[in-house]
Scaffold this active site. Structure first.
Site, short mmCIF file in Angstrom:
data_model
loop_
_atom_site.label_atom_id
_atom_site.label_comp_id
_atom_site.label_asym_id
_atom_site.label_seq_id
_atom_site.Cartn_x
_atom_site.Cartn_y
_atom_site.Cartn_z
N ARG A 1 11.52 -30.99 -33.62
CA ARG A 1 10.53 -30.07 -34.23
C ARG A 1 9.45 -29.69 -33.21
NH1 ARG A 1 14.04 -30.76 -37.43
NH2 ARG A 1 13.84 -31.11 -39.68
N SER B 1 9.04 -29.51 -45.19
CA SER B 1 8.54 -30.85 -44.83
C SER B 1 7.14 -30.72 -44.27
CB SER B 1 9.44 -31.47 -43.76
OG SER B 1 10.74 -31.58 -44.24
N GLU C 1 3.73 -31.29 -39.70
CA GLU C 1 4.76 -30.44 -39.07
C GLU C 1 4.36 -28.96 -38.99
OE1 GLU C 1 8.96 -31.19 -40.03
OE2 GLU C 1 9.19 -29.04 -40.26
C1 LIG Z 1 11.46 -24.93 -48.57
C2 LIG Z 1 11.37 -25.03 -47.06
C3 LIG Z 1 12.32 -25.77 -46.37
C4 LIG Z 1 12.25 -25.87 -44.97
N1 LIG Z 1 13.21 -26.60 -44.33
C5 LIG Z 1 13.19 -26.71 -42.99
C6 LIG Z 1 14.18 -27.46 -42.29
O1 LIG Z 1 15.11 -27.99 -42.89
N2 LIG Z 1 14.10 -27.54 -40.95
C7 LIG Z 1 13.11 -26.93 -40.24
O2 LIG Z 1 13.11 -27.05 -39.01
N3 LIG Z 1 12.15 -26.21 -40.86
C8 LIG Z 1 12.17 -26.09 -42.21
N4 LIG Z 1 11.20 -25.36 -42.87
C9 LIG Z 1 10.12 -24.74 -42.07
C10 LIG Z 1 10.33 -23.22 -41.79
O3 LIG Z 1 11.39 -22.72 -42.53
C11 LIG Z 1 10.60 -22.98 -40.31
O4 LIG Z 1 9.52 -23.47 -39.53
C12 LIG Z 1 10.78 -21.49 -40.00
O5 LIG Z 1 11.15 -21.34 -38.65
C13 LIG Z 1 9.53 -20.66 -40.32
O6 LIG Z 1 9.84 -19.30 -40.18
P1 LIG Z 1 8.78 -18.17 -40.54
O7 LIG Z 1 9.39 -16.86 -40.11
O8 LIG Z 1 8.35 -18.30 -41.96
O9 LIG Z 1 7.62 -18.56 -39.56
P2 LIG Z 1 6.04 -18.65 -39.86
O10 LIG Z 1 5.79 -19.80 -40.78
O11 LIG Z 1 5.56 -17.31 -40.22
O12 LIG Z 1 5.52 -19.05 -38.40
C14 LIG Z 1 5.65 -20.36 -37.90
C15 LIG Z 1 5.00 -20.40 -36.51
O13 LIG Z 1 5.77 -19.61 -35.61
C16 LIG Z 1 4.99 -18.56 -35.03
N5 LIG Z 1 5.87 -17.38 -34.95
C17 LIG Z 1 6.65 -16.88 -35.92
N6 LIG Z 1 7.38 -15.83 -35.46
C18 LIG Z 1 7.03 -15.69 -34.15
C19 LIG Z 1 7.43 -14.79 -33.11
N7 LIG Z 1 8.35 -13.82 -33.32
N8 LIG Z 1 6.85 -14.91 -31.88
C20 LIG Z 1 5.93 -15.88 -31.65
N9 LIG Z 1 5.51 -16.76 -32.59
C21 LIG Z 1 6.06 -16.67 -33.81
C22 LIG Z 1 3.82 -18.37 -35.99
O14 LIG Z 1 2.70 -17.86 -35.29
C23 LIG Z 1 3.59 -19.81 -36.47
O15 LIG Z 1 2.87 -20.55 -35.51
C24 LIG Z 1 11.23 -25.23 -44.26
C25 LIG Z 1 10.29 -24.46 -44.95
C26 LIG Z 1 10.35 -24.37 -46.33
C27 LIG Z 1 9.34 -23.52 -47.05
#
Ligand SMILES: Cc1cc2nc3c(=O)[nH]c(=O)nc-3n(C[C@H](O)[C@H](O)[C@H](O)COP(=O)(O)OP(=O)(O)OC[C@H]3O[C@@H](n4cnc5c(N)ncnc54)[C@H](O)[C@@H]3O)c2cc1C
Length: 287
Positions: A109, A183, A279
């Protein structure tokens, strides 16, 4: 991410779309995916096309561009196994950059994008190398149990995909219905000696060997032992099916959520001497 308050500044949501195969050998394809593509839709598409490996990462919410930030992982597989290059724009200079997998310093992570390059780049696309032959990875305990329950002895990637979707749908609240960030805490890494001592005192405690003298503990188990599972506090709470997921029950404030997280961390530290690390990225606080 968790929005704990107003964010002062310009917010950009990369919405770039497009998926292209630009290299193919007998054993693998190299695929370039734009940052704004939906991660799960891309996993489904890859599977349909016979590009394997991502099936354990099905149903992780979010975009492709966010996937390298925390090196998304689930059910025994992490994104880093497939990353070839990450394309980005340097926010300060406006220049295009390409990072090789080594430059990304991926960990559990974790990546360089949370440290030296934190908030310094906009990721525009990622290149992945995906095997053309299935390499099924179904050893993760809950995945293996689900497949066994379904009577699947020799799972295909499609079986793994379906099982992961079934497990996640049953256990995790959909953020569209009940806001959550998945998480909330990382599984803590401790040295093997400390893990053995904890295990001797708590024989039911799950401990996973992590190599190099380290063991990974289950944050969910630790939190559950401290009695937090299903607890409700004002507008926020701990999910009743998964103690690692903190939820906004409607109208919850960022400050309430962070106060709940702080109390959970404190009780786990008091009971087990283990520090939990948050996380998701937290925005909108001075902290
Ligand atoms: C129900 C649920 C289950 C999940 N299960 C998992 C799991 O099993 N494993 C896991 O690893 N994660 C899990 N996650 C966490 C999440 O899905 C991941 O972290 C995912 O990558 C977030 O994507 P997002 O587009 O919503 O990013 P955001 O939450 O919008 O952004 C996350 C971070 O990345 C940065 N960011 C986003 N896009 C870019 C870009 N293009 N360039 C630069 N920076 C960027 C943002 O600034 C922020 O700091 C889960 C979340 C939820 C809600």
């Amino acid at each position: 991410m968790v929005l704990a308050g107003d964010v002062a500044g310009l917010v950009i949501r990369p919405a770039l779309e497009g998926i292209g195969v630009f290299g193919e050998s007998d054993t693998e394809v190299t695929v370039c995916v734009a940052a704004g593509e939906n991660w799960h839709a891309f996993v489904e598409r890859s599977l349909r096309q016979g590009h394997y490996g991502l099936e354990n990462l099905a149903l992780i919410p979010g975009t492709v561009g966010a996937a390298p930030i925390q090196n998304i992982g689930a059910y025994g597989v992490e994104l880093e196994s497939f990353v070839y290059r990450v394309h980005a724009i340097d926010i300060a200079s406006g220049e295009d950059l390409t990072l090789g997998a080594q430059d990304c310093a991926f960990g559990y992570r974790d990546s360089v994008f949370k440290h030296a390059l934190r908030d310094r780049l906009v990721i525009t696309a990622i290149d992945l190398k995906l095997p053309l032959q299935p390499h099924v990875n179904a050893d993760y305990p809950s995945l293996a149990a689900c497949l066994a329950e379904q009577g699947v002895a020799s799972p295909t990637p499609a079986d793994v995909f379906a099982a992961v979707v079934a497990i996640r749908s049953a256990r995790l609240p959909n953020p569209a219905d009940m806001p959550n960030a998945g998480s909330f805490f990382k599984n803590p890494m401790v040295d093997d000696g400390f893990a053995s001592k904890l295990k001797a005192d708590n024989p039911d405690m799950p401990v996973f060997a992590a190599g190099d003298g380290a063991s990974k503990l289950s944050a969910a188990w630790l939190i559950e032992q401290c009695g937090w599972k299903g607890r409700v506090r004002g507008g926020v709470g701990v999910h009743d099916r998964h103690s690692l997921v903190l939820v906004n029950r409607g109208g919850g404030r960022g400050s309430e959520l962070l106060a709940l997280a702080a109390d959970i961390r404190q009780s786990v530290a008091d009971a087990f001497g283990v520090e939990l690390e948050i996380e998701p990225r937290i925005y909108g606080t001075q902290a």
